[in-house]
Design an enzyme around this catalytic site. Structure first.
Site, PDB file in Angstrom:
ATOM      1  N   CYS A 171       0.803  -1.218   0.000  1.00  0.00           N
ATOM      2  CA  CYS A 171       0.000   0.000   0.000  1.00  0.00           C
ATOM      3  C   CYS A 171       0.841   1.275   0.000  1.00  0.00           C
ATOM      4  CB  CYS A 171      -0.939   0.002   1.197  1.00  0.00           C
ATOM      5  SG  CYS A 171      -2.021  -1.445   1.281  1.00  0.00           S
ATOM      6  N   HIS A 174      -3.527   6.890   2.691  1.00  0.00           N
ATOM      7  CA  HIS A 174      -3.979   5.610   2.176  1.00  0.00           C
ATOM      8  C   HIS A 174      -5.322   5.231   2.783  1.00  0.00           C
ATOM      9  CE1 HIS A 174      -4.288   1.447   1.221  1.00  0.00           C
ATOM     10  NE2 HIS A 174      -3.989   1.031   2.435  1.00  0.00           N
ATOM     11  N   ASN A 202     -10.288  -0.412  -0.157  1.00  0.00           N
ATOM     12  CA  ASN A 202      -8.831  -0.323  -0.053  1.00  0.00           C
ATOM     13  C   ASN A 202      -8.233  -0.854  -1.347  1.00  0.00           C
ATOM     14  OD1 ASN A 202      -6.099  -0.735   0.458  1.00  0.00           O
ATOM     15  ND2 ASN A 202      -6.403  -1.631   2.468  1.00  0.00           N
TER      16      ASN A 202
END
Length: 340
Positions: free
Chosen positions: A119, A260, A290
């Site tokens: 990520c 994020h 996500n």
């Protein structure tokens, strides 16, 4: 191509953005029943109401190329010197995806490489692009975050199945003057390999080689959600604070935080810890989930499109992911159109 010589060290300046989401929308209701939970249960714990999924036969290279094309169009300049692709879900173990993406974009001959920082990959990619621009190795770099998370998500796992989505987004950075709108400030990067097992796809690498079974037909992501949440708060908060300090700002002077999109509760908790109003924290997790390495650039592109980012605003960017890895930086937002 190398950046032209000039006095001083050139800065990496954001000059283009673009994103691409697969057209298939998967609402919580489609996942809740098989998991034995409800739409409200998923939303309360993650902030997600829906996510996108690729169709059969579509993979990361295709997503990355679509987003890259939009970023190139946004910046109004067809040629770049390098393509950096951040992904944890490549089409194949080898070869890397980036050269194929470059070829699809008509950039054959450009340097092209994949980055694996989960990520945090896009923020790491920006830092590498900035370093190459400062060294005058490249004058213009396309940085892409692209993920096909549906390839590794376990639909039977309530800890991961409802959270992740597919998507891609990209940014073009060019050589410019330090301090001009769009110029990235110092980067804060870090890792903690002691937490490597907290987010992982445990099979398919050289350590635990993949073998198909009827019970486990593919490698799937595993996550210790509670511990990941705790460490994300710790490391995102620390990285954001240091990046803002290096920019010469205070948290109260930051107009927008773009972090994020792992869980909506993380942004709310960080807002409380840093004493910054929640309305300054950009969010799109509700409709995309996500998207790992694609998360930060997707968030930025959507914010421009929705009018949540305006020229002259001070922006702090940060990400945290498997590895464990994290990174943060800052910029004053330029006059930039969304390319998604």
């Amino acid at each position: 191509m190398t950046a032209p010589a000039s006095d001083g060290v050139p800065a990496a300046v954001l000059c283009g953005l673009g994103s691409w989401l697969p057209p298939t929308v998967v609402p919580n209701d489609e996942l809740a029943g098989p998991l034995g939970v409800s739409d409200a249960w998923i939303h309360q714990r993650s902030g997600v109401r829906s996510r996108r999924r690729v169709d059969d036969g579509t993979a990361t290279v295709a997503l990355a190329a679509e987003a890259g094309a939009r970023a190139l169009k946004s910046q109004g300049h067809g040629q770049v010197d390098a393509v950096l692709l951040a992904t944890a879900t490549p089409d194949r173990v080898t070869p890397p995806c980036a050269p194929e993406v470059a070829a699809r974009l008509g950039l054959s001959g450009a340097a092209a490489v994949d980055l694996s920082a989960a990520c945090s990959g896009f923020v790491y990619g920006l830092s590498l692009a900035a370093g190459c621009i400062a060294a005058r190795t490249f004058a213009r770099v396309l940085v892409i975050g692209a993920e096909t998370m549906s390839a590794v998500v376990d639909p039977r796992d309530p800890a991961t199945g409802p959270i992740f989505g597919d998507g891609a987004a990209a940014a073009v950075v060019r050589a410019g003057r330090p301090g001009e709108p769009g110029a990235f400030g110092p980067f804060v990067l870090g890792s903690d390999g002691g937490g490597a097992d907290l987010i992982q796809v445990p099979r398919g690498g050289s350590r635990t080689r993949y073998r198909y079974t009827a019970e486990e037909p593919r490698a799937r992501v595993r996550m210790d959600g509670r511990e990941v949440f705790r460490r994300a708060l710790e490391h995102l908060g620390g990285a954001l604070t240091r990046a803002v300090e290096k920019a010469g700002w205070t948290p109260a002077e930051v107009d927008r935080f773009a972090i994020h999109q792992a869980n909506a509760r993380i942004s709310r908790s960080l807002a409380t810890r840093m004493k910054v109003p929640e309305e300054r924290w950009l969010s799109n997790i509700e409709h995309v989930g996500n998207t790992s390495a694609a998360s930060v650039p997707l968030l930025l592109d959507h914010a421009v499109r929705d009018g949540a980012l305006a020229p002259g605003q001070r922006v702090a960017v940060a990400a945290f992911g498997a590895g464990l890895t994290w990174g943060a930086t800052t910029l004053v937002w330029p006059d930039l159109a969304a390319g998604g």
